[in-house]
Design a protein around this motif. Structure first.
Motif, PDB file in Angstrom:
ATOM      1  N   TYR A  24      -2.577   3.478  -7.179  1.00  0.00           N
ATOM      2  CA  TYR A  24      -1.186   3.704  -7.838  1.00  0.00           C
ATOM      3  C   TYR A  24      -0.792   5.219  -6.936  1.00  0.00           C
ATOM      4  N   GLY A  25       0.790   5.039  -6.943  1.00  0.00           N
ATOM      5  CA  GLY A  25       1.589   6.064  -6.295  1.00  0.00           C
ATOM      6  C   GLY A  25       2.263   7.005  -7.362  1.00  0.00           C
ATOM      7  N   SER A  26       3.369   7.516  -6.769  1.00  0.00           N
ATOM      8  CA  SER A  26       4.161   8.677  -7.353  1.00  0.00           C
ATOM      9  C   SER A  26       4.973   7.851  -8.546  1.00  0.00           C
ATOM     10  N   SER A  27       4.944   8.704  -9.488  1.00  0.00           N
ATOM     11  CA  SER A  27       5.867   8.158 -10.760  1.00  0.00           C
ATOM     12  C   SER A  27       7.059   8.595 -10.776  1.00  0.00           C
ATOM     13  N   CYS A  28       7.591   9.612  -9.732  1.00  0.00           N
ATOM     14  CA  CYS A  28       8.787  10.376  -9.840  1.00  0.00           C
ATOM     15  C   CYS A  28       9.583  10.317  -8.268  1.00  0.00           C
ATOM     16  N   SER A  82       3.968   5.811  -0.880  1.00  0.00           N
ATOM     17  CA  SER A  82       4.552   5.291  -2.312  1.00  0.00           C
ATOM     18  C   SER A  82       5.941   5.144  -2.519  1.00  0.00           C
ATOM     19  N   ASP A  83       6.626   4.307  -2.875  1.00  0.00           N
ATOM     20  CA  ASP A  83       7.919   4.096  -2.925  1.00  0.00           C
ATOM     21  C   ASP A  83       8.438   4.181  -4.347  1.00  0.00           C
ATOM     22  N   VAL A 116     -12.106   8.208  -4.900  1.00  0.00           N
ATOM     23  CA  VAL A 116     -10.948   8.347  -4.153  1.00  0.00           C
ATOM     24  C   VAL A 116     -10.634   9.909  -4.370  1.00  0.00           C
ATOM     25  N   ILE A 117     -10.362  10.822  -3.357  1.00  0.00           N
ATOM     26  CA  ILE A 117      -9.698  12.119  -3.652  1.00  0.00           C
ATOM     27  C   ILE A 117      -8.466  12.114  -2.978  1.00  0.00           C
ATOM     28  N   LEU A 118      -7.267  12.348  -4.026  1.00  0.00           N
ATOM     29  CA  LEU A 118      -6.165  12.115  -3.335  1.00  0.00           C
ATOM     30  C   LEU A 118      -5.154  13.429  -3.321  1.00  0.00           C
ATOM     31  N   ASP A 119      -4.441  13.682  -2.170  1.00  0.00           N
ATOM     32  CA  ASP A 119      -3.678  14.916  -2.216  1.00  0.00           C
ATOM     33  C   ASP A 119      -2.559  14.270  -2.070  1.00  0.00           C
ATOM     34  N   GLY A 120      -1.227  14.822  -2.845  1.00  0.00           N
ATOM     35  CA  GLY A 120       0.028  14.470  -2.777  1.00  0.00           C
ATOM     36  C   GLY A 120       0.926  14.864  -4.172  1.00  0.00           C
ATOM     37  N   ASN A 121       1.728  13.866  -4.350  1.00  0.00           N
ATOM     38  CA  ASN A 121       2.731  14.269  -5.462  1.00  0.00           C
ATOM     39  C   ASN A 121       1.669  14.357  -6.639  1.00  0.00           C
ATOM     40  N   GLU A 122       2.208  15.670  -7.567  1.00  0.00           N
ATOM     41  CA  GLU A 122       1.176  15.714  -8.512  1.00  0.00           C
ATOM     42  C   GLU A 122       1.168  14.605  -9.678  1.00  0.00           C
ATOM     43  N   LEU A 123       2.214  13.998  -9.956  1.00  0.00           N
ATOM     44  CA  LEU A 123       2.411  13.010 -10.786  1.00  0.00           C
ATOM     45  C   LEU A 123       2.292  11.642 -10.321  1.00  0.00           C
ATOM     46  N   SER A 124       1.628  10.591 -10.894  1.00  0.00           N
ATOM     47  CA  SER A 124       1.526   9.419 -10.534  1.00  0.00           C
ATOM     48  C   SER A 124       1.366   8.324 -11.723  1.00  0.00           C
ATOM     49  N   TYR A 125       1.363   6.919 -11.300  1.00  0.00           N
ATOM     50  CA  TYR A 125       1.011   6.139 -12.356  1.00  0.00           C
ATOM     51  C   TYR A 125      -0.388   6.214 -12.812  1.00  0.00           C
TER      52      TYR A 125
END
Length: 523
Positions: A414-418, A445-446, A472-481
């Motif tokens: 999943y990607g960003s929710s905002c 993420s779109d 998986v360890i993700l680094d990016g936008n704090e909020l996602s789906y």
């Protein structure tokens, strides 16, 4: 007469003779009514009639193994048994101790003593190529029972009475493995001799041993040995093994083509691989693998390794490489400068890339179809909230198992929710704590609730009925789906996938919800 042991078990029946008293009495009276007779003759009774009576029991017959359950022999016997096992391994001609048969309760164990034993041997085999032979004893009856080829050799119409038989085309270790199966009913296979053992089992028509060899090869099949096993499976006419090899080669084509075993295949196998539509590899990798094979083939044919000789040993197989389908950079920096192409071929391919009117080429110009990845989605819905799903270097992880061999190519995340955002993802695949594959990559993420693929460098082979850990360890936008309403079992085509929670997960992902919504795989 019933013979029983102290506990009243193991009842046996014996046939006995019963002389009926009435018969004796009647015959005595008849004898006294007759005329004068000598005292000697009157004192003797005439021959009587014997009746044979057999007592029967309803008990089922038992084999020796049932009657004598295997127990640890006494210390003295243990030493003797070990001595005989060592004798079998060393082919020692030591004269056996008296009553050695008593050490073994079953016919199978007594028969096993004869394995590689000169005792009562009535034939010998000189096995192996010149300079590497080994003389092995055999017993015609045992061999004939285990193989129709040996039966024809020793008892058939054209049987030859030879005390020594030469077998130069079978390795001694493989022949011993076959003899061990025939004598001991034991299958002892090793990775370095299983192909030679399969050859021996095929030659002497020992089908169950051959099947065991094929099963061993299938379980040890990987990208490193798939090309060699493909060549051998065609030689031995094992279609099931051939199909398994193609599955591995298609899914892990780049690993298989870069393996050392690829250079050991024969020309026919090389052609079949280069023709393959479903190879999941870049064409530059196929081209480089073919050149590596050509170099080794020159050495096998004792030719000087030159560009001309490489092209000579490749022959028409060179045109099975789909050079026009390469990326232009790959062609310009690789194939065009390899020297293997003629000047006219190089010019024509450059025109093929750039000109509106394309020249005719001898090379196949249609791209390979490759494999279509399948996606296993484990959530029934997804959502987002103002305070979820956050990433602060913590691990999202889930365990899964499949019922058929597959090849994990990557994960859907999943990607960003905002709004749109870029993520850095470190993905990892482990089995019992051992890392099988990992990769560090980025994805964009779109802002939608769609999943976004993240790929391993090479697909990872997954065996059935074993749990693996996807992380998986993700680094990016704090909020996602994040996913909701997770399923413990998902049917994806012909593959059933089961999920369970992982102790590695420190960010909240589990079966019911979280990240890693998709497994991307080839099957």
């Amino acid at each position: 007469i019933l013979m029983v042991d102290e506990k009243g078990k193991n009842m046996k029946c014996l046939t006995f003779f019963l002389m009926l008293p009435e018969t004796v009495k009647n015959r005595s009276k008849k004898s006294s009514k007759k005329g004068n007779s000598s005292s000697s003759s009157s004192s003797k009774l005439p021959p009587v009639c014997y009746e044979i009576i057999t007592l029967k029991t309803k008990k089922k017959k038992k084999m020796a193994a049932d009657i004598f359950p295997r127990k640890k022999p006494a210390n003295t016997n243990t030493t003797a048994v070990q001595q005989y096992h060592q004798q079998n391994l060393n082919n020692n001609n030591t004269i056996p101790a008296p009553n050695w048969q008593g050490l073994y309760p079953t016919i199978r164990e007594r028969n096993a003593v004869m394995f590689n034993n000169d005792l009562m041997a009535d034939v010998h085999f000189v096995v192996g190529p010149p300079g590497g032979t080994q003389r092995l004893p055999g017993h015609k009856y045992v061999l004939a029972v285990g193989s129709s080829v040996f039966h024809a050799m020793f008892y058939g119409e054209l049987a030859e009475d030879k005390d020594e038989i030469r077998i130069p085309d079978v390795e001694p270790a493989a022949f011993l493995a076959m003899l061990k199966y025939i004598y001991c009913d034991e299958i002892d296979l090793a990775a370095d001799t299983v192909l030679a053992t399969l050859y021996a089992a095929k030659k002497y028509i020992v089908p169950h041993l051959a099947r065991a060899c094929v099963n061993f090869l299938e379980t040890s099949l990987s990208a490193k040995n798939a090309c060699v096993l493909l060549s051998q499976s065609c030689l031995f006419e094992e279609p099931d093994l051939t199909q398994r090899c193609w599955e591995v080669i298609d899914a892990q084509a780049e690993l298989a083509l870069k393996s050392e075993g690829f250079c050991d295949i024969d020309f026919q196998t090389l052609e079949s691989i280069l023709r393959r539509e479903t190879l999941n590899a870049k064409e530059i990798v196929v081209f480089e693998a073919a050149l590596n094979w050509a170099e080794v083939e020159c050495q096998r044919q004792e030719l000087t390794v030159t560009i001309e000789n490489k092209r000579k040993v490749l022959g028409k197989a060179l045109y099975l490489i789909r050079i026009p389908t390469m990326a232009l950079d790959d062609f310009a920096n690789g194939a065009a400068q390899s020297g293997i192409l003629t000047l006219n071929e190089t010019n024509d391919i450059f025109l093929w890339y750039t000109a509106a009117k394309k020249p005719e080429l001898q090379f196949v110009s249609k791209p390979r179809k490759g494999l279509v990845p399948q996606r296993c989605h484990r959530f029934q819905s997804c959502a987002y909230r103002s305070n979820q799903w956050r990433y602060r270097g913590r691990c999202d992880s889930i365990q899964f198992a499949v019922d058929k061999r597959v090849f994990i190519a990557g994960f859907g995340l999943y990607g960003s929710s905002c709004g749109s955002a870029e993520y850095s993802a470190k993905i990892e695949l482990k089995r019992q704590g051992v890392i099988l594959g990992q990769n560090l990559s980025k994805y964009f993420s779109d802002g939608s609730s769609n999943t976004f693929p993240v790929w391993f460098e090479y697909p990872v082979q997954i065996e059935p009925d074993t749990f693996y850990t996807a992380s998986v360890i993700l680094d990016g936008n704090e909020l996602s789906y994040f996913g909701q309403e997770g399923m413990t079992e998902v049917q994806c085509g012909k593959v059933t996938v089961q999920f369970q929670c992982s102790s590695d997960s420190t960010n909240g992902t589990g079966v019911q919800g979280g990240q890693i919504p998709e497994l991307i795989f080839y099957a």
